[in-house]
Design a protein around this motif. Structure first.
Motif, PDB file in Angstrom:
ATOM      1  N   GLN A 443       2.555 -34.336-123.370  1.00 35.85           N
ATOM      2  CA  GLN A 443       2.111 -35.729-123.235  1.00 35.85           C
ATOM      3  C   GLN A 443       2.583 -36.343-121.913  1.00 35.85           C
ATOM      4  OE1 GLN A 443       2.236 -37.889-127.215  1.00 35.85           O
ATOM      5  NE2 GLN A 443       3.703 -36.252-127.666  1.00 35.85           N
ATOM      6  N   ARG A 444       2.496 -35.528-120.845  1.00 33.15           N
ATOM      7  CA  ARG A 444       3.024 -35.961-119.538  1.00 33.15           C
ATOM      8  C   ARG A 444       1.962 -36.022-118.454  1.00 33.15           C
ATOM      9  NH1 ARG A 444       7.621 -31.950-118.056  1.00 33.15           N
ATOM     10  NH2 ARG A 444       7.639 -33.273-116.187  1.00 33.15           N
ATOM     11  N   PHE A 445       0.683 -35.730-118.796  1.00 29.00           N
ATOM     12  CA  PHE A 445      -0.331 -35.634-117.761  1.00 29.00           C
ATOM     13  C   PHE A 445      -1.533 -36.536-118.052  1.00 29.00           C
ATOM     14  CE2 PHE A 445       2.254 -31.917-117.429  1.00 29.00           C
ATOM     15  CZ  PHE A 445       2.338 -31.678-116.063  1.00 29.00           C
ATOM     16  N   ALA A 446      -2.215 -36.900-116.973  1.00 34.83           N
ATOM     17  CA  ALA A 446      -3.355 -37.822-117.078  1.00 34.83           C
ATOM     18  C   ALA A 446      -4.634 -37.074-117.464  1.00 34.83           C
ATOM     19  CB  ALA A 446      -3.540 -38.570-115.756  1.00 34.83           C
ATOM     20  N   ALA A 447      -5.713 -37.851-117.589  1.00 35.43           N
ATOM     21  CA  ALA A 447      -6.969 -37.327-118.117  1.00 35.43           C
ATOM     22  C   ALA A 447      -7.528 -36.163-117.294  1.00 35.43           C
ATOM     23  CB  ALA A 447      -8.002 -38.454-118.197  1.00 35.43           C
ATOM     24  N   GLY A 448      -7.501 -36.279-115.969  1.00 38.78           N
ATOM     25  CA  GLY A 448      -8.100 -35.246-115.124  1.00 38.78           C
ATOM     26  C   GLY A 448      -7.486 -33.876-115.353  1.00 38.78           C
ATOM     27  N   HIS A 449      -6.164 -33.832-115.466  1.00 38.87           N
ATOM     28  CA  HIS A 449      -5.463 -32.565-115.674  1.00 38.87           C
ATOM     29  C   HIS A 449      -5.792 -31.989-117.049  1.00 38.87           C
ATOM     30  CE1 HIS A 449      -2.302 -29.663-114.777  1.00 38.87           C
ATOM     31  NE2 HIS A 449      -1.817 -29.848-115.998  1.00 38.87           N
ATOM     32  N   VAL A 450      -5.845 -32.838-118.062  1.00 35.42           N
ATOM     33  CA  VAL A 450      -6.176 -32.392-119.425  1.00 35.42           C
ATOM     34  C   VAL A 450      -7.578 -31.794-119.457  1.00 35.42           C
ATOM     35  CG1 VAL A 450      -6.610 -33.186-121.791  1.00 35.42           C
ATOM     36  CG2 VAL A 450      -4.583 -33.990-120.552  1.00 35.42           C
ATOM     37  N   VAL A 451      -8.507 -32.444-118.794  1.00 28.85           N
ATOM     38  CA  VAL A 451      -9.892 -31.958-118.767  1.00 28.85           C
ATOM     39  C   VAL A 451      -9.974 -30.616-118.026  1.00 28.85           C
ATOM     40  CG1 VAL A 451     -12.207 -32.410-117.853  1.00 28.85           C
ATOM     41  CG2 VAL A 451     -10.943 -34.222-119.022  1.00 28.85           C
ATOM     42  N   ASP A 452      -9.225 -30.466-116.935  1.00 26.92           N
ATOM     43  CA  ASP A 452      -9.215 -29.193-116.204  1.00 26.92           C
ATOM     44  C   ASP A 452      -8.753 -28.051-117.108  1.00 26.92           C
ATOM     45  OD1 ASP A 452     -10.164 -30.217-113.828  1.00 26.92           O
ATOM     46  OD2 ASP A 452      -8.173 -30.560-112.969  1.00 26.92           O
ATOM     47  N   ILE A 453      -7.731 -28.294-117.908  1.00 29.57           N
ATOM     48  CA  ILE A 453      -7.227 -27.266-118.822  1.00 29.57           C
ATOM     49  C   ILE A 453      -8.281 -26.910-119.859  1.00 29.57           C
ATOM     50  CG2 ILE A 453      -5.497 -26.773-120.611  1.00 29.57           C
ATOM     51  CD1 ILE A 453      -3.580 -28.614-119.003  1.00 29.57           C
ATOM     52  N   LEU A 454      -8.889 -27.923-120.454  1.00 32.77           N
ATOM     53  CA  LEU A 454      -9.924 -27.686-121.462  1.00 32.77           C
ATOM     54  C   LEU A 454     -11.062 -26.840-120.901  1.00 32.77           C
ATOM     55  CD1 LEU A 454     -10.062 -31.248-123.046  1.00 32.77           C
ATOM     56  CD2 LEU A 454      -9.565 -29.144-124.312  1.00 32.77           C
ATOM     57  N   ARG A 455     -11.421 -27.101-119.663  1.00 29.60           N
ATOM     58  CA  ARG A 455     -12.562 -26.408-119.063  1.00 29.60           C
ATOM     59  C   ARG A 455     -12.165 -25.078-118.414  1.00 29.60           C
ATOM     60  NH1 ARG A 455     -15.180 -29.289-114.817  1.00 29.60           N
ATOM     61  NH2 ARG A 455     -17.008 -28.015-115.300  1.00 29.60           N
ATOM     62  N   GLY A 456     -10.867 -24.799-118.373  1.00 27.60           N
ATOM     63  CA  GLY A 456     -10.414 -23.540-117.791  1.00 27.60           C
ATOM     64  C   GLY A 456     -10.498 -23.508-116.279  1.00 27.60           C
ATOM     65  N   ILE A 457     -10.231 -24.652-115.644  1.00 28.84           N
ATOM     66  CA  ILE A 457     -10.298 -24.749-114.185  1.00 28.84           C
ATOM     67  C   ILE A 457      -8.923 -24.411-113.598  1.00 28.84           C
ATOM     68  CG2 ILE A 457     -10.847 -26.217-112.219  1.00 28.84           C
ATOM     69  CD1 ILE A 457     -13.224 -25.679-114.085  1.00 28.84           C
ATOM     70  N   ASP A 458      -8.870 -23.373-112.745  1.00 26.14           N
ATOM     71  CA  ASP A 458      -7.605 -22.911-112.145  1.00 26.14           C
ATOM     72  C   ASP A 458      -7.221 -23.735-110.927  1.00 26.14           C
ATOM     73  OD1 ASP A 458      -6.240 -20.925-113.482  1.00 26.14           O
ATOM     74  OD2 ASP A 458      -7.726 -19.414-112.941  1.00 26.14           O
ATOM     75  N   THR A 459      -6.811 -24.966-111.119  1.00 29.20           N
ATOM     76  CA  THR A 459      -6.376 -25.775-109.977  1.00 29.20           C
ATOM     77  C   THR A 459      -4.939 -25.404-109.617  1.00 29.20           C
ATOM     78  OG1 THR A 459      -5.447 -27.541-111.336  1.00 29.20           O
ATOM     79  CG2 THR A 459      -7.797 -27.681-110.812  1.00 29.20           C
ATOM     80  N   ASP A 460      -4.528 -25.810-108.426  1.00 26.80           N
ATOM     81  CA  ASP A 460      -3.149 -25.547-108.004  1.00 26.80           C
ATOM     82  C   ASP A 460      -2.152 -26.182-108.968  1.00 26.80           C
ATOM     83  OD1 ASP A 460      -4.064 -24.143-105.832  1.00 26.80           O
ATOM     84  OD2 ASP A 460      -3.864 -25.821-104.411  1.00 26.80           O
ATOM     85  N   ARG A 461      -2.508 -27.372-109.426  1.00 29.28           N
ATOM     86  CA  ARG A 461      -1.614 -28.094-110.337  1.00 29.28           C
ATOM     87  C   ARG A 461      -1.507 -27.374-111.686  1.00 29.28           C
ATOM     88  NH1 ARG A 461       0.635 -33.119-110.507  1.00 29.28           N
ATOM     89  NH2 ARG A 461       0.658 -34.286-112.464  1.00 29.28           N
ATOM     90  N   VAL A 462      -2.640 -26.868-112.166  1.00 30.52           N
ATOM     91  CA  VAL A 462      -2.634 -26.120-113.428  1.00 30.52           C
ATOM     92  C   VAL A 462      -1.756 -24.879-113.297  1.00 30.52           C
ATOM     93  CG1 VAL A 462      -4.063 -24.709-114.973  1.00 30.52           C
ATOM     94  CG2 VAL A 462      -4.861 -26.969-114.272  1.00 30.52           C
ATOM     95  N   LYS A 463      -1.906 -24.176-112.168  1.00 33.15           N
ATOM     96  CA  LYS A 463      -1.107 -22.962-111.953  1.00 33.15           C
ATOM     97  C   LYS A 463       0.370 -23.299-111.779  1.00 33.15           C
ATOM     98  CE  LYS A 463      -4.821 -20.301-109.756  1.00 33.15           C
ATOM     99  NZ  LYS A 463      -5.327 -19.747-108.473  1.00 33.15           N
ATOM    100  N   GLN A 464       0.639 -24.385-111.049  1.00 34.30           N
ATOM    101  CA  GLN A 464       2.022 -24.788-110.790  1.00 34.30           C
ATOM    102  C   GLN A 464       2.791 -24.976-112.098  1.00 34.30           C
ATOM    103  OE1 GLN A 464       2.301 -28.493-108.653  1.00 34.30           O
ATOM    104  NE2 GLN A 464       4.492 -28.728-109.065  1.00 34.30           N
ATOM    105  N   TRP A 465       2.126 -25.575-113.057  1.00 36.46           N
ATOM    106  CA  TRP A 465       2.782 -25.852-114.346  1.00 36.46           C
ATOM    107  C   TRP A 465       2.533 -24.741-115.369  1.00 36.46           C
ATOM    108  CZ3 TRP A 465       6.203 -29.698-115.141  1.00 36.46           C
ATOM    109  CH2 TRP A 465       6.267 -30.709-114.159  1.00 36.46           C
ATOM    110  N   ARG A 466       1.872 -23.672-114.925  1.00 40.26           N
ATOM    111  CA  ARG A 466       1.568 -22.513-115.775  1.00 40.26           C
ATOM    112  C   ARG A 466       0.766 -22.907-117.014  1.00 40.26           C
ATOM    113  NH1 ARG A 466       6.783 -18.910-116.669  1.00 40.26           N
ATOM    114  NH2 ARG A 466       5.135 -17.453-117.305  1.00 40.26           N
ATOM    115  N   HIS A 467      -0.042 -23.948-116.829  1.00 41.08           N
ATOM    116  CA  HIS A 467      -0.858 -24.397-117.955  1.00 41.08           C
ATOM    117  C   HIS A 467      -2.079 -23.523-118.188  1.00 41.08           C
ATOM    118  CE1 HIS A 467       0.997 -28.712-117.738  1.00 41.08           C
ATOM    119  NE2 HIS A 467       1.740 -27.873-118.410  1.00 41.08           N
TER     120      HIS A 467
END
Length: 627
Positions: A443-467
């Motif tokens: 519960q620490r991230f905003a909408a854009g990051h949550v949506v990227d995870i749901l869609r399986g988008i490998d952004t730098d931020r997603v990788k940084q947090w190993r999400h």
């Protein structure tokens, strides 16, 4: 015949009360001879008679319903001067000019006048030479003004825009709370409070604050059937607005509401770049420029005013063909008040809004970060929830609005949800995917990051947090970013998700999310529909409204009358609608009266206007017939 002699037919025989039947006849006579209307509408006659008899009243009547006649006619019949308390300083001149056009002796007192001008109005009040005086509440409550009123015969007090008294409302004015002094200092003078917008809580506060516990309440239907409500998914709001105007309202007068001054300026510039005549209006502008823009909007055709909600309260312009919102209003009252400025003439009009997830986040942030007390924040949150429910409804928007004001209705068949019904679906699984992802990122991230995870988008931020290692990574790849954002918005509106503004707008789960996550509660959501370009269709302007009813010869006369009205209004330095509204010109064009007697039978043509303009109009008709 001068204005003073014209008024002598009612001015010299004013009295405090009459036999009810006699006062009704007198009121109807003034309605017909002064204002040129054949009969009272809806509850107007009852209200007028009640106030003439000295009774207090609370009047709720939609914009364009004829509220002003409810105090103007009693003020002409009762002895003394009618005092109208109004916050609409920028419009007082136009209101007084409109009354002068029908032969009523009116004036105003506000901060725009010089001391000599104020002295002149006060002199006329003392000498009994005025029937109505519009006064700003700040000036009314000064010791000088109150002492003046105490030596006068006062016919009545009309408190316009009475919702301004409510601290919970959308247009609170602190000075309105002090208006209870009118009842205390002038206990025998009838008071009539009027507004177009008030839910039950606001009505109760009006009654309490203004000490109107014994007043009769007259509540008309809130419905504005000529207005079509449409709320679209926001993609590129400014471009969507341009498409909407070009497709449906090119050349029409309209108002575009924005939340910030900067957005007002940018939107006006954008529309001008694309050939739409647009002007900005907000409190940060110089007063002279702001007043100049408002005057142009009122007096010229086809101007689009881009404004914050500071603009438009009480705007009398009848031919506003659309009101658009590029940002979410704070409440249904605010939305209804703002959209109500469209279509005052009864012709078709549009209320259009582009709405997205960021609007929800922004409004909630404004409430949470305000300096108001917790009770006020709770009320504002409830009002925002109601506004969000209107945006997200799958049912008739008009039914939803009227239900909010306590009035039952049936689907209108004219709003967007009636014309193109949205599809609902069991959104439980989709909601669980969103809620699970929010939980798994602590519960620490905003909408854009949550949506990227749901869609399986490998952004730098997603990788940084190993999400990308989360079990929910990519489980929503079948949906677009816009679809997930639309679903997120609905879950926030349903209060399953909260936004933590102090921590970079991080999404958090509420207690209400638990039973949904566990599968104990199922929820219905609205299926995402891609924003579509506005379809071109026959414009809904007053001109086209007339064209659908008039023959080619009648339309030619109507156009000629409109040009004559423009020139006449310019000569008199008043808005064109003050001379005659389109509805009256349309009826003249349809009937082509040949004599003054025939012209007098047209609705909106009273004795004074017949005297002022009758011969000019008959000459226009004759010239067209001879050509």
């Amino acid at each position: 015949m001068s204005s003073v002699s014209f008024n002598s037919q009612y001015g010299q025989d004013k009295q405090h009360s009459q036999d009810s039947g006699e006062s009704t006849d007198h009121a109807l006579h003034l309605l017909q001879t002064v204002f040129g209307y054949p009969a009272f509408r809806s509850q107007q006659g009852q209200i007028v008679d009640h106030v003439i008899q000295g009774g207090d009243a609370l009047v709720l009547m939609p914009t364009g319903g004829g509220k002003s006649l409810c105090y103007q006619i009693p003020a002409l019949i009762r002895r003394g001067v009618g005092i109208v308390v109004s916050p609409l300083i920028a419009l007082m001149q136009d209101q007084v000019d409109a009354l002068a056009e029908v032969g009523v002796r009116a004036a105003f007192l506000n901060s725009t006048q010089s001391f000599d001008q104020i002295l002149e109005v006060e002199k006329k009040m003392r000498e009994g030479d005025l029937d109505l005086v519009y006064i700003a509440p700040e000036r009314l409550l000064t010791q000088r003004c109150l002492e003046l009123l105490e030596i006068l015969d006062i016919a009545l007090f009309a408190i316009d825009e009475a919702h301004c008294v409510s601290q919970w409302g959308h247009d609170f004015r602190p000075e309105y709370i002090r208006l209870s002094t009118l009842h205390e200092r002038f206990p025998h003078v009838p008071r009539i409070a009027l507004t177009a917008t008030a839910d039950q809580q606001t009505r109760d506060e009006i009654i309490h604050r203004l000490q109107l516990e014994n007043a009769l309440q007259f509540v008309s239907s809130f419905d504005r059937p000529n207005i079509r409500y449409q709320i679209v998914e926001k993609a590129n709001g400014r471009k969507q607005l341009l498409d909407f105007i070009e497709a449906q309202h090119n050349g029409d007068a309209g108002i575009v509401y924005c939340l910030s001054r900067k957005k007002v300026e940018e939107t006006a510039a954008f529309l001008n770049e694309h050939g739409i005549s647009a002007l900005p209006y907000h409190a940060g502008m110089e007063l002279t420029e702001r007043s100049k823009n408002q005057a142009r909007f009122l007096r010229e055709d086809g101007i689009v005013m881009c404004a914050t909600i500071a603009f438009g309260m009480g705007i009398d312009k009848p031919d506003v063909r659309f009101v658009a919102h590029l940002d979410l209003p704070k409440s249904i009252e605010g939305y209804y008040q703002e959209t109500g400025r469209a279509g005052r003439d009864g012709a078709t009009a549009n209320a259009w809004m582009a709405y997205g997830l960021q609007d929800v986040v922004q409004q909630r942030r404004m409430i949470d970060e305000s300096d108001a007390n917790e009770a006020y924040k709770r009320v504002q949150s409830v009002k925002l929830e109601a506004m969000l429910a209107l945006c997200e409804t799958i049912n008739c928007r008009r039914v939803h609005i009227l239900d909010y004001f306590g009035q039952a209705s049936t689907p209108c068949g004219n709003c967007d949800t009636c014309l193109s019904p949205p599809v609902s679906f069991d959104g439980t699984v989709a909601a669980q995917k969103i809620l699970s992802t929010i939980y798994r990122v602590d519960q620490r991230f905003a909408a854009g990051h949550v949506v990227d995870i749901l869609r399986g988008i490998d952004t730098d931020r997603v990788k940084q947090w190993r999400h990308d290692q989360l079990s929910t990574f990519g489980i929503g790849s079948e949906k677009s970013e816009a679809e997930w954002r639309a679903l997120l918005r609905q879950l926030i509106a349903l209060e399953l998700i909260a936004v933590d503004y102090e921590n970079y707008s991080a999404l958090r789960l509420t207690e209400a999310a638990r039973p949904v996550l566990r599968g104990e509660t199922k929820i219905q959501l609205r299926q995402y529909k891609k924003a579509e370009k506005a379809l071109k269709h026959k414009r809904q302007s007053a001109k086209d409204y007339a064209e659908s009813e008039l023959s080619s010869e009648q339309q030619q006369l109507f156009d000629k009358l409109r040009w004559w009205r423009v020139e006449t209004a310019r000569t008199h330095n008043v808005p064109a609608y003050v001379i005659f509204p389109d509805a009256t010109l349309r009826e003249i064009a349809r009937n082509a009266p040949q004599t003054l007697v025939d012209l007098r039978a047209i609705s909106g043509v009273g004795d004074k206007k017949l005297e002022s303009y009758g011969n000019d109009i008959l000459q226009l008709i004759a010239e067209l017939g001879a050509s």
